[in-house]
Design a protein around this motif. Structure first.
Motif, PDB file in Angstrom:
ATOM      1  N   THR A   1      62.555  53.173 -41.834  1.00 38.64           N
ATOM      2  CA  THR A   1      62.518  51.939 -41.235  1.00 38.64           C
ATOM      3  C   THR A   1      62.790  52.079 -39.926  1.00 38.64           C
ATOM      4  O   THR A   1      62.147  51.419 -38.884  1.00 38.64           O
ATOM      5  CB  THR A   1      63.300  50.976 -41.749  1.00 38.64           C
TER       6      THR A   1
ATOM      7  N   ARG B   1      55.907  48.061 -43.151  1.00 35.49           N
ATOM      8  CA  ARG B   1      56.176  49.283 -43.793  1.00 35.49           C
ATOM      9  C   ARG B   1      55.580  49.319 -45.044  1.00 35.49           C
ATOM     10  O   ARG B   1      55.277  48.121 -45.697  1.00 35.49           O
ATOM     11  CB  ARG B   1      57.545  49.705 -43.917  1.00 35.49           C
TER      12      ARG B   1
ATOM     13  N   VAL C   1      53.391  42.396 -31.131  1.00 38.68           N
ATOM     14  CA  VAL C   1      53.910  43.225 -32.007  1.00 38.68           C
ATOM     15  C   VAL C   1      53.937  42.840 -33.346  1.00 38.68           C
ATOM     16  O   VAL C   1      54.423  41.629 -33.409  1.00 38.68           O
ATOM     17  CB  VAL C   1      55.373  43.695 -31.560  1.00 38.68           C
TER      18      VAL C   1
ATOM     19  N   ILE D   1      60.024  53.687 -37.787  1.00 43.43           N
ATOM     20  CA  ILE D   1      59.018  52.691 -37.528  1.00 43.43           C
ATOM     21  C   ILE D   1      59.237  51.919 -36.168  1.00 43.43           C
ATOM     22  O   ILE D   1      58.683  51.747 -35.210  1.00 43.43           O
ATOM     23  CB  ILE D   1      58.609  51.747 -38.456  1.00 43.43           C
ATOM     24  N   ALA D   2      60.588  51.306 -36.056  1.00 44.81           N
ATOM     25  CA  ALA D   2      61.057  50.453 -35.193  1.00 44.81           C
ATOM     26  C   ALA D   2      61.124  51.187 -33.833  1.00 44.81           C
ATOM     27  O   ALA D   2      60.815  50.748 -32.922  1.00 44.81           O
ATOM     28  CB  ALA D   2      62.478  50.016 -35.512  1.00 44.81           C
TER      29      ALA D   2
ATOM     30  N   MET E   1      57.758  51.782 -32.171  1.00 48.06           N
ATOM     31  CA  MET E   1      57.296  50.614 -31.292  1.00 48.06           C
ATOM     32  C   MET E   1      57.844  50.649 -29.907  1.00 48.06           C
ATOM     33  O   MET E   1      57.321  50.409 -28.934  1.00 48.06           O
ATOM     34  CB  MET E   1      57.406  49.446 -32.162  1.00 48.06           C
TER      35      MET E   1
ATOM     36  N   LEU F   1      55.069  44.489 -36.993  1.00 45.03           N
ATOM     37  CA  LEU F   1      55.646  45.906 -37.868  1.00 45.03           C
ATOM     38  C   LEU F   1      55.481  45.340 -39.175  1.00 45.03           C
ATOM     39  O   LEU F   1      55.619  44.485 -39.856  1.00 45.03           O
ATOM     40  CB  LEU F   1      57.087  46.064 -37.343  1.00 45.03           C
TER      41      LEU F   1
END
Length: 308
Positions: free
Chosen positions: A216, A277, A273, A219-220, A223, A275
């Motif tokens: 996680t 997962r 944006v 992923i953040a 970005m 997001l």
């Protein structure tokens, strides 16, 4: 070959510590040390370098590691195959299914599947280990766990077979009274077409995120890197409920599953944006799944198909 010796070897190699390996195996440290010494005597060479408190594999140990894992995998497969024949004669699944999953998945996603599995296969004992997704992933890779029900890595890893079960949208969240929540409201009031704040607005405030090795967090951070921005991470914890609590009292913003948003933490849209997962199940491609594991896998896949 004594399987207990190889299990001790794998535990020490994974933990890089005799004491932690002993705790994992539910043994005393001297017992683990004795097993490693016996294995080194059998091979006639040291398998670990012991420099101070640091434990590392020697060249011989590194060469043995994948072969030891495979040998134990093959032995488990033979035991499982024999057990499957016995189960087929009775028509019931028995034995133990060892699964690793995260606290978040265990609390918010898995209960219906566990309830259904236990109803269908009451003779199977479920050994559920609540650990970080990344730890469960590595445990499946090493053969310690048969299945991992986890957050899947953002970059596919062909060392394991992975199936997406639940898409999991993520949200940037803050306390209702956080300045970023107010800024988002002001921009919407000034311009009906505005959808939220800029990524740079977030980067200017302290963040509360899981540790850098988590999927996680990766992923953040990916970005923000794509936007040329750096994060101010003031607090780290891998427990999402703890992160939610700290966000709710105004200690910072975070990235959480969107289904955790409520009156305590609110989602703040970020322009351009989105997001997300994937949560799913992983298993080793070279491991023959037990009938119980195959049944759990089929149940999860059916749940995923029903949700589409």
């Amino acid at each position: 070959m004594d399987t207990a010796l190889l299990q001790a070897f794998l535990a020490v190699a994974r933990q890089e510590s005799f004491s932690q390996a002993a705790e994992h195996l539910h043994l005393t440290q001297p017992a683990v040390t004795k097993r490693i010494q016996a294995l080194e005597e059998q091979f006639g060479t040291p398998l670990f370098d012991r420099v101070g408190r640091r434990i590392t594999l020697t060249e011989a140990g590194r060469a043995l590691l994948p072969r030891a894992r495979q040998w134990l995998h093959d032995l488990d497969d033979m035991r499982r195959l024999a057990g499957d024949f016995a189960e087929a004669a009775t028509g019931q699944l028995t034995g133990t299914l060892t699964v690793g999953t995260s606290h978040h998945i265990g609390l918010h996603r898995l209960p219906p599947a566990l309830r259904a599995f236990s109803t269908m296969h009451p003779q199977v004992r479920l050994d559920i280990r609540f650990i970080d997704s990344e730890q469960a992933y590595e445990a499946v890779l090493s053969g310690e766990l048969e299945l991992g029900i986890v957050t899947l890595p953002p970059v596919p890893d062909d060392r394991l077979v992975a199936r997406v079960i639940w898409p999991d949208p993520l949200a940037f969240v803050v306390a209702a009274g956080h300045p970023l929540a107010g800024r988002a409201r002001q921009r919407r009031q000034a311009d009906d077409s505005a959808t939220g704040i800029a990524a740079a607005d977030l980067a200017g405030h302290p963040a509360i995120l899981p540790s850098p090795n988590t999927f996680t967090r990766q992923i953040a951070e990916g970005m923000f890197r794509s936007e040329g921005l750096r994060l101010q991470v003031n607090l780290e914890t891998n427990y999402l409920e703890t992160i939610k609590m700290m966000v709710s009292i105004g200690l910072g913003w975070s990235v959480l599953p969107a289904n955790l948003c409520d009156a305590d933490v609110v989602a703040v849209p970020v322009n351009g944006v989105r997001l997300s997962r994937d949560l799913g199940v992983v298993h080793h491609p070279r491991r023959v799944l037990s009938r119980a594991a195959a049944a759990m896998l089929a149940l999860l896949e059916a749940e995923a198909a029903g949700a589409r």
